[in-house]
Design an enzyme around this catalytic site. Structure first.
Site, PDB file in Angstrom:
ATOM      1  N   SER A 131       8.579  -1.616  -1.670  1.00  0.00           N
ATOM      2  CA  SER A 131       7.610  -2.705  -1.745  1.00  0.00           C
ATOM      3  C   SER A 131       8.264  -3.873  -2.454  1.00  0.00           C
ATOM      4  O   SER A 131       9.245  -3.683  -3.196  1.00  0.00           O
ATOM      5  CB  SER A 131       6.383  -2.239  -2.535  1.00  0.00           C
ATOM      6  N   TYR A 144       2.049   0.887 -10.311  1.00  0.00           N
ATOM      7  CA  TYR A 144       2.590   0.890  -8.947  1.00  0.00           C
ATOM      8  C   TYR A 144       4.020   0.365  -8.949  1.00  0.00           C
ATOM      9  O   TYR A 144       4.913   0.968  -8.340  1.00  0.00           O
ATOM     10  CB  TYR A 144       1.700   0.042  -8.040  1.00  0.00           C
ATOM     11  N   LYS A 148       7.642   2.135  -7.853  1.00  0.00           N
ATOM     12  CA  LYS A 148       8.514   1.579  -6.820  1.00  0.00           C
ATOM     13  C   LYS A 148       9.871   1.144  -7.379  1.00  0.00           C
ATOM     14  O   LYS A 148      10.890   1.243  -6.678  1.00  0.00           O
ATOM     15  CB  LYS A 148       7.812   0.406  -6.135  1.00  0.00           C
TER      16      LYS A 148
END
Length: 229
Positions: A131, A144, A148
């Protein structure tokens, strides 16, 4: 026949990739979180095989797969599944951190470990759908983004370790993509969701398939995909 193990085939980028590879006749092995989801995949992709394992519980993946038939050789392992939950660091409880770190980072590491023997046999390819948050972190994206950022480190280390075995490793960094996950993000951000503003999952699928179809004398290490409008 070319064989791919795919996580996240139920929606978004994963569904687009699975449909494209299935349409061209490749052999799919789709990871499902439970038996009901596996049945859905089998109906949607006739001829595809399924494996059942819950990525949110990586400690049990090895046990789950030990009771199922794995492919003898594997041309690609496509890590596309992921979860997101936004919130300021001041409010995030351990359960939210564990959920995202387990699904987005620990489970891909464990699944890769378990399937590396088959990938080495075929000098296969591991793709991590990362991402933009794996390259930079914004307010309320800490858990998050941490998962990642960790996924990038996993991919970079794996690439260095497996180079001499002929295993290629690619990280794909899509920008905001029109998907159920993106709808959830907009809801958490309190914003109206207009999928037309964001990347079509088919476009990310094209980029990913380009990477795995590249002849074996070359390797795409990092591939960034951004909205074109």
């Amino acid at each position: 026949m070319t064989t791919h193990v795919i996580t996240g085939a139920g929606s978004g980028i994963g569904a687009a990739v699975a449909a494209r590879l299935h349409a061209r006749g490749d052999d799919l092995v789709l990871l499902a979180r439970d038996a009901g989801r596996a049945k859905e995949f089998a109906a949607r992709y006739p001829g595809a095989r399924t494996l059942v394992a819950d990525l949110s519980d990586p400690d049990r993946i090895s046990w789950a797969l030990s009771h199922q038939e794995l492919p003898d050789r594997l041309d690609s392992l496509l890590h596309i599944a992921g979860v997101v939950d936004l919130g300021p660091v001041a409010d995030l409880r351990p359960v939210t951190w564990h959920q995202q770190l387990n699904t987005n980072l620990v489970a891909p590491a464990e699944l890769t470990r378990l399937l590396l023997p088959q990938l080495r046999v075929s000098q296969g390819h591991v793709v991590f759908v990362n991402s933009g948050a794996g390259l930079r972190a914004s307010a309320e994206w800490s858990a998050y983004a941490a998962s990642k950022h960790g996924l990038k480190a996993l991919a970079d280390s794996l690439r260095a370790e497996e180079h001499d075995n002929g295993v290629r490793v690619t990280s794909v960094y899509p920008g905001r993509t029109a998907s159920p996950m993106q709808a959830k993000v907009h809801s958490q951000e309190g914003k109206e969701y207009d999928p037309a503003r964001w990347i079509d999952p088919e476009s990310v699928a094209t980029a990913l398939i380009t990477a795995i179809d590249l002849p074996k004398d070359a390797e795409i290490n990092d591939l960034t995909v951004r909205p074109g409008r």
